[in-house]
Design a protein around this motif. Structure first.
Motif, PDB file in Angstrom:
ATOM      1  N   GLU A  34       0.829  -1.208   0.000  1.00  0.00           N
ATOM      2  CA  GLU A  34       0.000   0.000   0.000  1.00  0.00           C
ATOM      3  C   GLU A  34       0.860   1.253   0.000  1.00  0.00           C
ATOM      4  OE1 GLU A  34      -2.931  -0.066   3.041  1.00  0.00           O
ATOM      5  OE2 GLU A  34      -3.881  -1.918   2.309  1.00  0.00           O
ATOM      6  N   GLU A  35       1.949   1.243   0.765  1.00  0.00           N
ATOM      7  CA  GLU A  35       2.817   2.414   0.787  1.00  0.00           C
ATOM      8  C   GLU A  35       3.501   2.608  -0.566  1.00  0.00           C
ATOM      9  OE1 GLU A  35       2.708  -0.030   2.904  1.00  0.00           O
ATOM     10  OE2 GLU A  35       3.054   0.608   4.988  1.00  0.00           O
ATOM     11  N   ALA A  36       3.937   1.523  -1.185  1.00  0.00           N
ATOM     12  CA  ALA A  36       4.619   1.615  -2.472  1.00  0.00           C
ATOM     13  C   ALA A  36       3.717   2.185  -3.552  1.00  0.00           C
ATOM     14  CB  ALA A  36       5.121   0.233  -2.888  1.00  0.00           C
ATOM     15  N   ALA A  37       2.432   1.906  -3.451  1.00  0.00           N
ATOM     16  CA  ALA A  37       1.488   2.386  -4.465  1.00  0.00           C
ATOM     17  C   ALA A  37       1.444   3.908  -4.524  1.00  0.00           C
ATOM     18  CB  ALA A  37       0.098   1.824  -4.192  1.00  0.00           C
ATOM     19  N   GLY A  38       1.805   4.556  -3.422  1.00  0.00           N
ATOM     20  CA  GLY A  38       1.742   6.012  -3.391  1.00  0.00           C
ATOM     21  C   GLY A  38       3.048   6.702  -3.686  1.00  0.00           C
ATOM     22  N   LEU A  39       4.104   5.932  -4.001  1.00  0.00           N
ATOM     23  CA  LEU A  39       5.424   6.514  -4.201  1.00  0.00           C
ATOM     24  C   LEU A  39       5.732   6.749  -5.672  1.00  0.00           C
ATOM     25  CD1 LEU A  39       7.542   4.367  -1.702  1.00  0.00           C
ATOM     26  CD2 LEU A  39       6.459   6.595  -1.303  1.00  0.00           C
ATOM     27  N   THR A  40       6.398   7.849  -5.948  1.00  0.00           N
ATOM     28  CA  THR A  40       6.921   8.081  -7.292  1.00  0.00           C
ATOM     29  C   THR A  40       8.168   7.222  -7.472  1.00  0.00           C
ATOM     30  OG1 THR A  40       8.381   9.871  -6.612  1.00  0.00           O
ATOM     31  CG2 THR A  40       6.115  10.459  -7.204  1.00  0.00           C
ATOM     32  N   VAL A  41       8.687   7.162  -8.687  1.00  0.00           N
ATOM     33  CA  VAL A  41       9.882   6.367  -8.928  1.00  0.00           C
ATOM     34  C   VAL A  41      11.055   6.887  -8.102  1.00  0.00           C
ATOM     35  CG1 VAL A  41      10.561   7.725 -10.961  1.00  0.00           C
ATOM     36  CG2 VAL A  41      11.364   5.362 -10.719  1.00  0.00           C
ATOM     37  N   GLY A  42      11.140   8.198  -7.964  1.00  0.00           N
ATOM     38  CA  GLY A  42      12.216   8.780  -7.163  1.00  0.00           C
ATOM     39  C   GLY A  42      12.076   8.453  -5.692  1.00  0.00           C
ATOM     40  N   GLN A  43      10.853   8.516  -5.180  1.00  0.00           N
ATOM     41  CA  GLN A  43      10.612   8.225  -3.770  1.00  0.00           C
ATOM     42  C   GLN A  43      10.879   6.753  -3.454  1.00  0.00           C
ATOM     43  OE1 GLN A  43       6.574   9.638  -3.674  1.00  0.00           O
ATOM     44  NE2 GLN A  43       7.153  11.647  -2.837  1.00  0.00           N
ATOM     45  N   LEU A  44      10.489   5.855  -4.379  1.00  0.00           N
ATOM     46  CA  LEU A  44      10.741   4.435  -4.162  1.00  0.00           C
ATOM     47  C   LEU A  44      12.245   4.151  -4.204  1.00  0.00           C
ATOM     48  CD1 LEU A  44       9.721   1.577  -3.722  1.00  0.00           C
ATOM     49  CD2 LEU A  44       9.390   1.366  -6.193  1.00  0.00           C
ATOM     50  N   ALA A  45      12.939   4.811  -5.117  1.00  0.00           N
ATOM     51  CA  ALA A  45      14.388   4.634  -5.185  1.00  0.00           C
ATOM     52  C   ALA A  45      15.052   5.093  -3.896  1.00  0.00           C
ATOM     53  CB  ALA A  45      14.945   5.414  -6.375  1.00  0.00           C
ATOM     54  N   GLU A  46      14.572   6.215  -3.350  1.00  0.00           N
ATOM     55  CA  GLU A  46      15.141   6.718  -2.104  1.00  0.00           C
ATOM     56  C   GLU A  46      14.838   5.784  -0.937  1.00  0.00           C
ATOM     57  OE1 GLU A  46      14.927  10.781   0.682  1.00  0.00           O
ATOM     58  OE2 GLU A  46      13.927  10.701  -1.277  1.00  0.00           O
ATOM     59  N   ALA A  47      13.606   5.251  -0.898  1.00  0.00           N
ATOM     60  CA  ALA A  47      13.208   4.372   0.199  1.00  0.00           C
ATOM     61  C   ALA A  47      13.990   3.065   0.210  1.00  0.00           C
ATOM     62  CB  ALA A  47      11.715   4.080   0.120  1.00  0.00           C
ATOM     63  N   THR A  48      14.422   2.630  -0.970  1.00  0.00           N
ATOM     64  CA  THR A  48      15.126   1.348  -1.070  1.00  0.00           C
ATOM     65  C   THR A  48      16.630   1.524  -1.271  1.00  0.00           C
ATOM     66  OG1 THR A  48      14.584   1.301  -3.438  1.00  0.00           O
ATOM     67  CG2 THR A  48      13.101   0.125  -1.947  1.00  0.00           C
ATOM     68  N   HIS A  49      17.077   2.789  -1.289  1.00  0.00           N
ATOM     69  CA  HIS A  49      18.501   3.110  -1.409  1.00  0.00           C
ATOM     70  C   HIS A  49      19.117   2.576  -2.710  1.00  0.00           C
ATOM     71  CE1 HIS A  49      18.158   4.317   2.790  1.00  0.00           C
ATOM     72  NE2 HIS A  49      17.678   3.105   3.075  1.00  0.00           N
ATOM     73  N   VAL A  50      18.371   2.741  -3.780  1.00  0.00           N
ATOM     74  CA  VAL A  50      18.856   2.339  -5.103  1.00  0.00           C
ATOM     75  C   VAL A  50      18.648   3.501  -6.068  1.00  0.00           C
ATOM     76  CG1 VAL A  50      18.315  -0.096  -4.666  1.00  0.00           C
ATOM     77  CG2 VAL A  50      16.647   1.358  -5.874  1.00  0.00           C
ATOM     78  N   SER A  51      19.101   3.342  -7.290  1.00  0.00           N
ATOM     79  CA  SER A  51      18.913   4.383  -8.300  1.00  0.00           C
ATOM     80  C   SER A  51      17.546   4.242  -8.967  1.00  0.00           C
ATOM     81  CB  SER A  51      20.005   4.295  -9.370  1.00  0.00           C
ATOM     82  OG  SER A  51      19.869   3.081 -10.106  1.00  0.00           O
ATOM     83  N   GLN A  52      17.093   5.328  -9.594  1.00  0.00           N
ATOM     84  CA  GLN A  52      15.825   5.272 -10.323  1.00  0.00           C
ATOM     85  C   GLN A  52      15.867   4.280 -11.479  1.00  0.00           C
ATOM     86  OE1 GLN A  52      13.988   9.058 -11.275  1.00  0.00           O
ATOM     87  NE2 GLN A  52      14.762  10.015  -9.399  1.00  0.00           N
ATOM     88  N   PRO A  53      16.970   4.208 -12.258  1.00  0.00           N
ATOM     89  CA  PRO A  53      17.025   3.189 -13.316  1.00  0.00           C
ATOM     90  C   PRO A  53      16.860   1.766 -12.774  1.00  0.00           C
ATOM     91  CG  PRO A  53      18.690   4.847 -13.710  1.00  0.00           C
ATOM     92  CD  PRO A  53      18.110   5.140 -12.355  1.00  0.00           C
ATOM     93  N   THR A  54      17.328   1.518 -11.546  1.00  0.00           N
ATOM     94  CA  THR A  54      17.159   0.188 -10.955  1.00  0.00           C
ATOM     95  C   THR A  54      15.681  -0.113 -10.739  1.00  0.00           C
ATOM     96  OG1 THR A  54      19.319   0.245  -9.863  1.00  0.00           O
ATOM     97  CG2 THR A  54      17.674  -1.259  -8.947  1.00  0.00           C
ATOM     98  N   VAL A  55      14.928   0.884 -10.257  1.00  0.00           N
ATOM     99  CA  VAL A  55      13.490   0.698 -10.056  1.00  0.00           C
ATOM    100  C   VAL A  55      12.810   0.397 -11.394  1.00  0.00           C
ATOM    101  CG1 VAL A  55      11.342   1.804  -9.326  1.00  0.00           C
ATOM    102  CG2 VAL A  55      13.455   2.183  -8.025  1.00  0.00           C
ATOM    103  N   ILE A  56      13.215   1.091 -12.429  1.00  0.00           N
ATOM    104  CA  ILE A  56      12.619   0.884 -13.752  1.00  0.00           C
ATOM    105  C   ILE A  56      12.967  -0.502 -14.283  1.00  0.00           C
ATOM    106  CG2 ILE A  56      12.610   1.682 -16.146  1.00  0.00           C
ATOM    107  CD1 ILE A  56      13.153   4.531 -14.996  1.00  0.00           C
ATOM    108  N   ARG A  57      14.226  -0.916 -14.118  1.00  0.00           N
ATOM    109  CA  ARG A  57      14.618  -2.259 -14.559  1.00  0.00           C
ATOM    110  C   ARG A  57      13.839  -3.333 -13.806  1.00  0.00           C
ATOM    111  NH1 ARG A  57      19.906  -0.180 -14.446  1.00  0.00           N
ATOM    112  NH2 ARG A  57      20.256  -1.193 -12.428  1.00  0.00           N
ATOM    113  N   PHE A  58      13.674  -3.125 -12.512  1.00  0.00           N
ATOM    114  CA  PHE A  58      12.895  -4.075 -11.722  1.00  0.00           C
ATOM    115  C   PHE A  58      11.463  -4.176 -12.248  1.00  0.00           C
ATOM    116  CE2 PHE A  58       9.757  -4.569  -8.311  1.00  0.00           C
ATOM    117  CZ  PHE A  58      10.065  -5.851  -7.872  1.00  0.00           C
ATOM    118  N   SER A  59      10.854  -3.040 -12.554  1.00  0.00           N
ATOM    119  CA  SER A  59       9.474  -3.033 -13.070  1.00  0.00           C
ATOM    120  C   SER A  59       9.379  -3.827 -14.366  1.00  0.00           C
ATOM    121  CB  SER A  59       9.010  -1.596 -13.304  1.00  0.00           C
ATOM    122  OG  SER A  59       9.093  -0.831 -12.121  1.00  0.00           O
ATOM    123  N   ARG A  60      10.367  -3.677 -15.216  1.00  0.00           N
ATOM    124  CA  ARG A  60      10.354  -4.384 -16.500  1.00  0.00           C
ATOM    125  C   ARG A  60      10.556  -5.880 -16.312  1.00  0.00           C
ATOM    126  NH1 ARG A  60      13.800   0.270 -19.782  1.00  0.00           N
ATOM    127  NH2 ARG A  60      11.997   1.645 -20.158  1.00  0.00           N
TER     128      ARG A  60
END
Length: 289
Positions: A34-60
């Protein structure tokens, strides 16, 4: 939440193949849906201590086109069960798409259809069709529903060239007119599927009356093609009914332009003169202040 379960299953399925940073994203989403659903890509990257491209790669790696699609599914429980709306090859419309993307998607879809027409069209059949139209005593044009768009366009263009044409928008009148044609007449019918019952019947009646017949369709073995002396195939792909209803006119309209130019070239002096005459007849209709 059915979507939550679905996302967890996806994460579990791909988890062994993920890189350490991607696993961090997966663990966070799995434990904080539920918390992740409200996060932007930047916010999720910050919360998980990774880069934004990593979040995008994970999504793919989860099977999404990007984080925007993943976030949409997290926020809309019913979305993961939806099938992508694919009204024609190369043109997909998803609930998470940005309206600003639509013009580019539509232009790409139209371009792919015209390119498919160019690859598929039999040049010999095209030349035969233009000859039949140019030499006909009269021309009957058939089509229903969306196919009336290219039918009307062809009617307009051939009238400008001084050819004797008829287009009834009522399917019954198309069939009645077809039955009264003669050997020196031509009937041309438009149907993407080639299976529109009224259009097939009209072309069959025209053929039985002795007229030469032309079919414009996307399907070689269709009933409409079987009733034609000349068949112009406008594509090779089978699309859904939505594609038929929305996009079939793209290739058919392009083909109408080709027929128009082909008829003019068949007797340039005659048809360029007729076109000039038509222009003079309506010259006074131009709006002037």
């Amino acid at each position: 939440m059915q979507t939550s379960v679905g996302i967890r299953e996806r994460i579990d399925h791909v988890y062994p193949s993920l890189r350490p940073a991607e696993r961090a994203v997966g663990r966070y989403i799995r434990d904080h849906l539920e918390e992740a659903a409200g996060l932007t890509v930047g916010q999720l990257a910050e919360a998980t201590h990774v880069s934004q491209p990593t979040v995008i790669r994970f999504s793919r790696k989860l099977g999404f086109g990007g984080y925007r699609e993943l976030r949409y599914v997290l926020r809309h429980p019913e979305a993961e069960r939806q099938v992508t709306f694919d009204p024609l090859e190369g043109f997909d419309l998803n609930p998470w798409d940005d309206p600003e993307d639509v013009p580019a998607k539509a232009a790409a879809g139209a371009t792919s259809l015209i390119e498919e027409l160019h690859r598929t069209l039999d040049v010999k059949a095209f030349r035969k069709a233009t000859s039949l139209l140019a030499e006909a005593d009269s021309i009957d044009i058939y089509g229903v529903e969306n196919s009336l768009v290219p039918a009307t366009d062809l009617f307009t263009k051939l009238m400008y060239l001084g050819l004797d044409c008829r287009l009834n928008t009522d399917a019954y009148l198309q069939q009645i007119g077809a039955g009264h044609l003669h050997a020196d007449d031509v009937a041309i019918a438009f149907s993407h599927s080639g299976s529109s019952a009224d259009t097939v019947k009209a072309l069959r009646l025209a053929k039985a009356a002795g007229a030469r017949t032309i079919a414009v369709t996307n399907h070689v073995g269709s009933p409409l093609a079987g009733s034609a002396d000349v068949t112009l195939i406008t594509g090779s792909s089978s699309h859904t009914i939505y594609g038929n209803a929305i996009f079939s006119r793209v290739a058919h309209i392009a083909l109408v332009d080709m027929l128009y130019m082909g008829v003019i070239l068949s007797d340039y002096g005659r048809f360029s003169t007729a076109l000039d005459q038509s222009g003079r007849m309506i010259a006074d209709r131009e709006y002037r202040n």
